[in-house]
Enzyme design. Structure first.
Site, short mmCIF file in Angstrom:
data_model
loop_
_atom_site.label_atom_id
_atom_site.label_comp_id
_atom_site.label_asym_id
_atom_site.label_seq_id
_atom_site.Cartn_x
_atom_site.Cartn_y
_atom_site.Cartn_z
CE1 TYR A 169 -4.67 -2.00 5.04
CE2 TYR A 169 -3.66 0.16 4.66
CZ TYR A 169 -4.21 -1.02 4.17
OH TYR A 169 -4.29 -1.21 2.82
CB SER A 203 -0.89 0.02 1.25
OG SER A 203 -1.53 1.27 1.40
#
Length: 383
Positions: free
Chosen positions: A273, A260
């Site tokens: 996350y 990501s």
């Protein structure tokens, strides 16, 4: 081709002998071609064996995909039955090499072959994609299948995995399996399913993930553990199980991490996350170094928020991120697009395109790379 080795032979001996027999086969086939070809005959097609016989084990068939391999084995079995039937009456006598050549290289057959489309970039490749029943994973599986790969769709939800596989075609093209990537036994079962269904494994995509959007003081140990178990630990387990197969095959391969932009971008209310994604990003570098000697390439992709079709966003992540930014949830995709340099929303298909390029023939010398698929987020530029 007859692999004439005892059942006690090691894997290394078997591979070495198979390579030796393969080269001998190609030499014999070239001699056969040159003995019967005329000056205006077309160039010899690839002389690779479709059938390998291993005494005491059985028959192995090969092809561009599972369907062509299955057809080759059916032809061979039928030929054996013809020989057996002939010998039960008298004797079997094959046609001459000259006649075989006429059948294989007759003008109309060659004309048909010349009109055939260019071979697909991932033909003969077998891919395992985790978290592939929806969103990015499903788009990746769809793109790889379209490029000629056989695909194993692994997902926590077996019913959805099987449904996604059915959308890609028959079991010759794709199968769905249930896999919780935090469980090493289920991960190994998914890898075993790929090998059993399609004969090996060439390409693995670590895509399974989830997210909880919380600030530091609201993030519990359970929140932290869950996200790290699925993404950091899960990717480790999948890569480890796949690496055993890739190394044993001695054919190289690809491992892809869907990381990501948050692996390098410090966004708000996102501690667990983003830390898990940073773990994944460094696994790419570490494994690129470790697996390179085996010809295995390891690369990563850093998408921005992919809203459309995303199971993560639909499960509450989207609502939390929209609340963080003070916008309606339905406008989240547009919001992400407007903060990028290109002002474009990132879609699952954009990530799938990057996977296809990284694992295709054009980037055969690229490993340890992270490709941003974020429409341009300057704060996430790699340094």
């Amino acid at each position: 081709m007859l692999l004439d080795l005892p059942a006690t032979a090691s894997v290394e001996d078997s591979v070495a002998r198979l390579k030796e027999l393969h080269e001998a086969y190609r030499a014999d086939y070239r001699a056969y071609y040159e003995a019967h070809a005329s000056a205006d005959s077309p160039a010899m097609r690839g002389a690779d064996p479709l059938i390998v016989l291993v005494p005491g084990v059985g028959l192995f068939s090969y092809g561009a995909n599972k369907q062509t391999a299955r057809v080759a084995s059916e032809f061979y079995i039928n030929a054996i039955n013809v020989m057996r039937g002939a010998e039960s009456l008298s004797t079997y006598a094959p046609i001459s090499d000259e006649e075989k050549f006429r059948i294989e290289y007759w003008a109309l057959e060659e004309a048909k072959l010349q009109r055939m489309p260019k071979p697909k970039s991932h033909a003969t490749r077998i891919a395992l994609v985790t978290g592939a029943a929806s969103g990015i994973g499903k788009a990746i599986a769809t793109r790889l299948a379209a490029e000629g790969a056989c695909v194993v769709i692994a997902d926590l939800d077996l019913e959805k995995a099987e449904a996604a596989a059915a959308e890609l075609g028959s079991a010759d093209v794709a199968i769905g399996v249930q896999a919780n990537v935090t469980d090493p036994l289920q991960v190994q079962a998914a890898v075993d399913a790929a090998v059993l269904a399609f004969g090996g494994l060439d390409l693995v995509v670590n895509n399974a993930g989830l997210s909880l959007s919380k600030p530091l003081l609201e993030t519990t140990e359970a929140d932290w553990d869950l996200q790290h178990d699925v993404m950091a630990k899960g990717s480790f387990l999948v890569s480890k199980a796949a690496a055993r197969v890739l190394i044993d095959q001695q054919l190289g391969g690809d491992v892809i991490y869907i990381s990501s932009k948050n692996s390098v971008f410090a966004g708000p209310n996102n501690i667990a996350y983003s830390a898990a994604k940073a773990d994944q990003a460094h696994q790419v570098r570490l494994l690129a170094v470790e697996l390179g000697e085996h010809g295995v390439k390891v690369n990563g992709i850093n998408p921005d928020g992919v809203v459309r079709g995303s199971g993560i966003f639909a499960a509450g992540w989207g609502a939390n991120r929209a609340k963080t930014y003070g916008i309606p949830e339905e406008d989240l995709g547009k919001f992400y697009a407007q903060r990028t340099i290109l002002k474009r929303e990132v879609l699952p298909e954009n990530v799938a395109n990057a996977v296809a390029v990284l694992t295709g023939p054009d980037l055969s010398h690229t490993t340890g790379l992270h490709i941003p698929v974020d429409a341009g987020v300057a704060a996430a530029f790699l340094r």
